[in-house]
Design an enzyme around this catalytic site. Structure first.
Site, PDB file in Angstrom:
ATOM      1  CG  ASP A  40      -1.968   1.068   1.217  1.00  0.00           C
ATOM      2  OD1 ASP A  40      -2.495   1.363   0.128  1.00  0.00           O
ATOM      3  OD2 ASP A  40      -2.276   1.621   2.294  1.00  0.00           O
ATOM      4  CD  GLU A  65       2.853   8.533   4.677  1.00  0.00           C
ATOM      5  OE1 GLU A  65       1.931   8.136   3.954  1.00  0.00           O
ATOM      6  OE2 GLU A  65       3.237   9.710   4.676  1.00  0.00           O
ATOM      7  CG  ASN A  92      10.322  10.460  -1.979  1.00  0.00           C
ATOM      8  OD1 ASN A  92       9.363  10.194  -2.694  1.00  0.00           O
ATOM      9  ND2 ASN A  92      11.018  11.572  -2.096  1.00  0.00           N
ATOM     10  CG  ASP A 118      -0.531  14.189  -0.608  1.00  0.00           C
ATOM     11  OD1 ASP A 118      -1.597  14.052   0.014  1.00  0.00           O
ATOM     12  OD2 ASP A 118       0.585  13.982  -0.104  1.00  0.00           O
ATOM     13  CE  LYS A 122      -0.877  27.292  -5.526  1.00  0.00           C
ATOM     14  NZ  LYS A 122      -0.115  27.943  -4.470  1.00  0.00           N
ATOM     15  CG  ASP A 154     -10.975  13.037  -3.527  1.00  0.00           C
ATOM     16  OD1 ASP A 154      -9.808  12.600  -3.562  1.00  0.00           O
ATOM     17  OD2 ASP A 154     -11.302  14.039  -2.860  1.00  0.00           O
TER      18      ASP A 154
HETATM   19  C1  LIG Z   1      -4.072  12.054   0.945  1.00  0.00           C
HETATM   20  S1  LIG Z   1      -3.097  10.911   1.814  1.00  0.00           S
HETATM   21  C2  LIG Z   1      -3.996   9.393   1.566  1.00  0.00           C
HETATM   22  C3  LIG Z   1      -3.649   8.377   2.606  1.00  0.00           C
HETATM   23  C4  LIG Z   1      -4.355   7.020   2.492  1.00  0.00           C
HETATM   24  N1  LIG Z   1      -3.906   6.294   1.337  1.00  0.00           N
HETATM   25  C5  LIG Z   1      -5.853   7.182   2.479  1.00  0.00           C
HETATM   26  O1  LIG Z   1      -6.459   6.897   1.424  1.00  0.00           O
HETATM   27  O2  LIG Z   1      -6.422   7.554   3.519  1.00  0.00           O
HETATM   28  C6  LIG Z   1      -1.672  10.634   0.773  1.00  0.00           C
HETATM   29  C7  LIG Z   1      -0.519   9.998   1.516  1.00  0.00           C
HETATM   30  O3  LIG Z   1       0.560   9.739   0.640  1.00  0.00           O
HETATM   31  C8  LIG Z   1       1.771  10.101   1.295  1.00  0.00           C
HETATM   32  N2  LIG Z   1       2.797  10.398   0.268  1.00  0.00           N
HETATM   33  C9  LIG Z   1       2.837  11.477  -0.542  1.00  0.00           C
HETATM   34  N3  LIG Z   1       3.912  11.415  -1.345  1.00  0.00           N
HETATM   35  C10 LIG Z   1       4.554  10.259  -1.045  1.00  0.00           C
HETATM   36  C11 LIG Z   1       5.723   9.637  -1.530  1.00  0.00           C
HETATM   37  N4  LIG Z   1       6.455  10.192  -2.510  1.00  0.00           N
HETATM   38  N5  LIG Z   1       6.095   8.460  -0.996  1.00  0.00           N
HETATM   39  C12 LIG Z   1       5.371   7.873  -0.004  1.00  0.00           C
HETATM   40  N6  LIG Z   1       4.241   8.427   0.500  1.00  0.00           N
HETATM   41  C13 LIG Z   1       3.837   9.601  -0.010  1.00  0.00           C
HETATM   42  C14 LIG Z   1       1.379  11.314   2.118  1.00  0.00           C
HETATM   43  O4  LIG Z   1       2.293  11.603   3.155  1.00  0.00           O
HETATM   44  C15 LIG Z   1       0.013  10.878   2.623  1.00  0.00           C
HETATM   45  O5  LIG Z   1       0.104  10.137   3.809  1.00  0.00           O
END
Ligand SMILES: C[S@@+](CC[C@H](N)C(=O)[O-])C[C@H]1O[C@@H](n2cnc3c(N)ncnc32)[C@H](O)[C@@H]1O
Length: 208
Positions: A40, A65, A92, A118, A122, A154
């Site tokens: 995940d 994460e 990352n 995320d 922009k 979404d």
């Molecule tokens: C909007 S949250 C959604 C979290 C979860 N998947 C949910 O549906 O509730 C997006 C997650 O992706 C993580 N994230 C963003 N860029 C990432 C990256 N390059 N590598 C790992 N995680 C990342 C963020 O820190 C955040 O926890």
């Protein structure tokens, strides 16, 4: 137990997050490293795979994460719940998922989920979005044949962007899906559903 406080977003391009992780060793990570693996990516607090790991002890679950405090807290919860089929890694994914998965045996990665990444709305921030051609190639490269990738968001433009990247991969076929195929929802999914907003979903299967 209070929720761990973290920045809402972090910039994955910042040098702090561009580090090289140690490749994951399944035999040092899970009680039974032979089990099919569910990855995940962007798991946040990791509650989705925590519940999945409780429901499906015959599978291993790995959450990735970028916000380390969430990873530490999620691993603490996994240990507290004696879940030896669940682990979270500070990574990352855009920068170094390939390195993290470098030693993954073939034929073990059965499912990958990318849920509500995320959007970085922009245009000048578009490079911060998690899904690009490189991460897609890494995922498909490690996925076993008949393994699946489930994506949901979404955000309409982000759905199209992500789906187009995976559609371009000739090793995959796409199944449109209106519903989440899992018996568990992520925190973000629940929040979006409570607001009655649309969710865009797709499933890809590796055919060769
Ligand atoms: C909007 S949250 C959604 C979290 C979860 N998947 C949910 O549906 O509730 C997006 C997650 O992706 C993580 N994230 C963003 N860029 C990432 C990256 N390059 N590598 C790992 N995680 C990342 C963020 O820190 C955040 O926890």
């Amino acid at each position: 137990m209070p929720r761990v406080r973290v920045h809402q977003h972090v910039n994955p391009l910042s040098p702090f997050y561009c580090f090289i992780p140690k490749p994951i060793e399944l035999d040092k990570t899970f009680a039974n490293p032979q089990l099919p693996l569910h990855l995940d990516i962007g798991c946040a607090r990791g509650r989705f795979i925590l519940k999945m790991a409780e429901m499906f002890p015959e599978r291993n679950f790995l959450g990735v994460e970028i916000r380390e405090p969430l990873v530490i807290e999620a691993n603490r919860l996994a240990r507290e719940n004696n879940l030896t089929n669940l682990r979270y890694e500070f990574n990352n994914a855009t920068y170094s998922l390939d390195r993290l998965l470098e030693n993954l045996p073939a034929d073990v990665l059965q499912m990958v989920t990318i849920q509500f990444p995320d959007p970085w709305y922009k245009r000048k921030h578009a490079k911060r979005r998690m899904v690009d051609e490189n991460i897609a190639a890494t995922i498909v490269g490690h996925l076993k044949v008949a393994g699946r990738i489930f994506i949901q968001t979404d955000v309409d433009f982000l759905a199209e962007e992500m789906f187009a990247i995976f559609r371009a991969n000739i090793n995959l076929i796409e199944f449109n899906t209106a519903a989440n195929p899992f018996p568990v929802k992520t925190e973000r999914e629940t929040a979006v559903e409570e607001k009655h907003l649309p969710i865009y979903r797709s499933v890809f299967e590796k055919i060769k």
